[in-house]
Enzyme design. Structure first.
Site, PDB file in Angstrom:
ATOM      1  N   CYS A 144      17.821   0.693  59.852  1.00 30.41           N
ATOM      2  CA  CYS A 144      19.145   0.782  59.225  1.00 30.41           C
ATOM      3  C   CYS A 144      20.285   0.861  60.243  1.00 30.41           C
ATOM      4  O   CYS A 144      21.447   0.736  59.874  1.00 30.41           O
ATOM      5  CB  CYS A 144      19.195   1.976  58.286  1.00 30.41           C
ATOM      6  SG  CYS A 144      17.833   1.987  57.117  1.00 30.41           S
TER       7      CYS A 144
ATOM      8  N   HIS B  69      26.231   3.871  57.106  1.00 32.91           N
ATOM      9  CA  HIS B  69      25.011   3.371  56.462  1.00 32.91           C
ATOM     10  C   HIS B  69      24.879   4.059  55.107  1.00 32.91           C
ATOM     11  O   HIS B  69      25.161   5.248  54.960  1.00 32.91           O
ATOM     12  CB  HIS B  69      23.795   3.678  57.334  1.00 32.91           C
ATOM     13  CG  HIS B  69      22.499   3.425  56.642  1.00 32.91           C
ATOM     14  ND1 HIS B  69      22.244   2.235  55.966  1.00 32.91           N
ATOM     15  CD2 HIS B  69      21.391   4.190  56.481  1.00 32.91           C
ATOM     16  CE1 HIS B  69      21.031   2.303  55.445  1.00 32.91           C
ATOM     17  NE2 HIS B  69      20.487   3.468  55.734  1.00 32.91           N
TER      18      HIS B  69
ATOM     19  N   ASN C 271      19.992   1.505  48.967  1.00 35.51           N
ATOM     20  CA  ASN C 271      19.825   1.428  50.426  1.00 35.51           C
ATOM     21  C   ASN C 271      19.343   0.026  50.800  1.00 35.51           C
ATOM     22  O   ASN C 271      18.220  -0.353  50.487  1.00 35.51           O
ATOM     23  CB  ASN C 271      18.813   2.495  50.870  1.00 35.51           C
ATOM     24  CG  ASN C 271      18.649   2.541  52.382  1.00 35.51           C
ATOM     25  OD1 ASN C 271      19.060   1.619  53.093  1.00 35.51           O
ATOM     26  ND2 ASN C 271      18.051   3.606  52.870  1.00 35.51           N
TER      27      ASN C 271
HETATM   28  O1  UT7 Z   1      17.957   4.561  55.337  1.00 40.03           O
HETATM   29  C1  UT7 Z   1      17.057   5.283  56.103  1.00 40.03           C
HETATM   30  C2  UT7 Z   1      17.131   6.705  55.930  1.00 40.03           C
HETATM   31  N1  UT7 Z   1      16.819   7.180  54.613  1.00 40.03           N
HETATM   32  C3  UT7 Z   1      17.399   8.327  54.190  1.00 40.03           C
HETATM   33  O2  UT7 Z   1      18.270   8.817  54.860  1.00 40.03           O
HETATM   34  C4  UT7 Z   1      16.957   9.011  52.945  1.00 40.03           C
HETATM   35  C5  UT7 Z   1      16.905  10.489  53.192  1.00 40.03           C
HETATM   36  N2  UT7 Z   1      16.351  11.296  52.123  1.00 40.03           N
HETATM   37  C6  UT7 Z   1      16.901  11.391  50.907  1.00 40.03           C
HETATM   38  O3  UT7 Z   1      17.872  10.734  50.624  1.00 40.03           O
HETATM   39  C7  UT7 Z   1      16.347  12.406  49.928  1.00 40.03           C
HETATM   40  O4  UT7 Z   1      15.442  13.249  50.608  1.00 40.03           O
HETATM   41  C8  UT7 Z   1      15.651  11.754  48.723  1.00 40.03           C
HETATM   42  C9  UT7 Z   1      16.688  11.114  47.808  1.00 40.03           C
HETATM   43  C10 UT7 Z   1      14.647  10.733  49.177  1.00 40.03           C
HETATM   44  C11 UT7 Z   1      14.943  12.849  47.900  1.00 40.03           C
HETATM   45  O5  UT7 Z   1      15.860  13.849  47.506  1.00 40.03           O
HETATM   46  P1  UT7 Z   1      15.472  15.387  47.665  1.00 40.03           P
HETATM   47  O6  UT7 Z   1      16.615  16.167  47.153  1.00 40.03           O
HETATM   48  O7  UT7 Z   1      15.060  15.591  49.100  1.00 40.03           O
HETATM   49  O8  UT7 Z   1      14.267  15.534  46.661  1.00 40.03           O
HETATM   50  P2  UT7 Z   1      12.784  16.007  46.959  1.00 40.03           P
HETATM   51  O9  UT7 Z   1      12.015  14.968  47.682  1.00 40.03           O
HETATM   52  O10 UT7 Z   1      12.810  17.394  47.511  1.00 40.03           O
HETATM   53  O11 UT7 Z   1      12.211  16.102  45.490  1.00 40.03           O
HETATM   54  C12 UT7 Z   1      12.694  17.083  44.548  1.00 40.03           C
HETATM   55  C13 UT7 Z   1      11.893  16.997  43.280  1.00 40.03           C
HETATM   56  C14 UT7 Z   1      10.393  17.049  43.518  1.00 40.03           C
HETATM   57  O12 UT7 Z   1       9.802  17.737  42.433  1.00 40.03           O
HETATM   58  P3  UT7 Z   1       9.415  19.289  42.554  1.00 40.03           P
HETATM   59  O13 UT7 Z   1       8.478  19.378  43.720  1.00 40.03           O
HETATM   60  O14 UT7 Z   1      10.709  20.007  42.792  1.00 40.03           O
HETATM   61  O15 UT7 Z   1       8.790  19.573  41.229  1.00 40.03           O
HETATM   62  C15 UT7 Z   1       9.975  15.600  43.457  1.00 40.03           C
HETATM   63  O16 UT7 Z   1       8.646  15.449  43.069  1.00 40.03           O
HETATM   64  O17 UT7 Z   1      12.147  15.738  42.643  1.00 40.03           O
HETATM   65  C16 UT7 Z   1      10.901  15.049  42.414  1.00 40.03           C
HETATM   66  N3  UT7 Z   1      11.165  13.615  42.560  1.00 40.03           N
HETATM   67  C17 UT7 Z   1      11.659  12.870  41.569  1.00 40.03           C
HETATM   68  N4  UT7 Z   1      11.997  13.150  40.313  1.00 40.03           N
HETATM   69  C18 UT7 Z   1      12.494  12.148  39.560  1.00 40.03           C
HETATM   70  C19 UT7 Z   1      10.990  12.850  43.659  1.00 40.03           C
HETATM   71  N5  UT7 Z   1      11.369  11.595  43.404  1.00 40.03           N
HETATM   72  C20 UT7 Z   1      11.782  11.568  42.114  1.00 40.03           C
HETATM   73  C21 UT7 Z   1      12.295  10.568  41.274  1.00 40.03           C
HETATM   74  N6  UT7 Z   1      12.643  10.902  40.014  1.00 40.03           N
HETATM   75  N7  UT7 Z   1      12.465   9.296  41.695  1.00 40.03           N
END
Ligand code: UT7
Length: 308
Positions: A109, A233, A263
């Site tokens: 990216c 980005h 993204n």
């Molecule tokens: O371009 C290159 C670089 N990429 C990035 O910079 C992306 C960086 N990371 C992020 O943007 C975020 O970490 C994400 C958007 C990928 C995830 O957000 P988060 O706030 O870190 O969520 P999480 O992974 O901690 O998940 C929270 C909850 C989990 O459930 P529990 O364990 O709290 O019950 C996940 O299982 O959300 C759940 N979850 C979802 N729920 C609904 C994970 N993905 C989804 C989904 N829909 N698509």
């Protein structure tokens, strides 16, 4: 001394729009989760890297009032090449009809900013105009049954013409970095699907983007108040907001297109740039701060005076 100026900008995205509700029909997810956690509302999918790059490149040439024969080098930033060999830039070069050289840059990216700095280096040692394109089709390396990645990605391409000028030109400063010990955080093996440790990437991304952007501003002798527009980005709206807050750049002075495109990796910065240009947010002489981060991990920032 030879610097660069950037003139002309064009984009290309596939016609097929996939909304959060569309994804919710097949995945255990919903519009509220995706919107709140990422800022994404919809994305474009079904693109082919070379074809989007060719279209974006042609539009940038048209916007600059130039012909393919006016270009010396095609520099394509991509992390989703059509094939391992040849470089996708070769397909783009032939497709547009550019007479000169062509090569790919893969810095995930951060690729567009890496490409911009590389283009400035080529200009400094005597090249002619460079057609710089960022293009990615992340949809092709995404497991559409994996909700953690499927909700994030989209396809697109954006291009600019980088023109050598006598004197220092518009690239006021730049900063590039990488930490390959973190390569496991965001990866895709041959024939596999994208994997990301989202939480860890999020944490690191905010830190490296802020450090890299601050270094670039300091090298240009500028402060946050001197930046007319941040062009970041587009990985997550919350990352953009956190970076704005730490850098002291108001969100109103930031180009955001993640809601429409998700993204798009190497394409996200030129997509955001084109949107700002089209909406009259980049007058001649405006000072832009471009900053990206991604797989590698890599990161890069550049301070660019528009049409300097
Ligand atoms: O371009 C290159 C670089 N990429 C990035 O910079 C992306 C960086 N990371 C992020 O943007 C975020 O970490 C994400 C958007 C990928 C995830 O957000 P988060 O706030 O870190 O969520 P999480 O992974 O901690 O998940 C929270 C909850 C989990 O459930 P529990 O364990 O709290 O019950 C996940 O299982 O959300 C759940 N979850 C979802 N729920 C609904 C994970 N993905 C989804 C989904 N829909 N698509």
């Amino acid at each position: 001394m030879r610097g660069i100026t950037v003139r002309g900008c064009g984009i290309s995205v596939p016609d097929k729009v996939v909304t959060n509700d569309d994804l919710s029909a097949t995945l255990d997810t919903n519009d509220a989760w995706i919107s709140e956690r990422t800022g994404i509302k919809e994305r474009r999918v079904g693109g082919i890297t070379s074809q989007m790059a060719i279209e974006a490149g042609k539009r940038a040439l048209e916007d600059a009032g130039l012909e393919p024969s006016d270009i010396d080098i095609v520099l394509l930033a991509t992390t989703t090449p059509d094939a391992l060999v040849p470089g996708t830039s070769a397909t783009v070069q032939a497709g547009i009809g550019v007479p000169g050289g062509a090569f790919d840059v893969n810095a995930a990216c951060s690729g567009f900013v890496y490409g911009l700095v590389t283009a400035a280096g080529l200009a400094a040692v005597g090249s002619g105009r460079i057609l710089l394109i960022g293009a990615d089709a992340l949809s092709r390396i995404t497991d559409w049954d994996d909700r953690t990645m499927a909700v994030l990605v989209g396809d697109g391409a954006g291009a600019v013409v980088v023109e050598p000028v006598e004197g220092p030109g518009g690239l006021l400063s730049w900063n590039m970095g990488a930490d390959g010990s973190l390569r496991h955080l965001l990866k895709c093996d041959h024939g596999g699907y994208l994997f990301m440790d989202g939480k860890e990437v999020f944490r690191k991304a905010v830190r490296v983007v802020v450090e890299s952007a601050e270094r670039a501003m300091a090298d240009a002798g500028l402060r946050a108040t001197d930046i007319d527009l941040l062009v970041p980005h587009q990985a997550n709206l919350r990352i953009i907001q956190a970076a704005c807050q730490r850098l002291g750049i108001p969100e109103e002075r930031t180009s955001v297109v993640i809601d429409r495109y998700g993204n798009t990796s190497s394409a996200s910065i030129p997509l955001a740039l084109e949107d700002a240009l089209r909406n009259g947010k980049v007058p001649d002489g405006a000072t832009l701060l471009l900053t990206g981060f991604g797989g590698g991990m890599t990161w890069a920032s550049a301070v660019l005076r528009w049409r300097a």
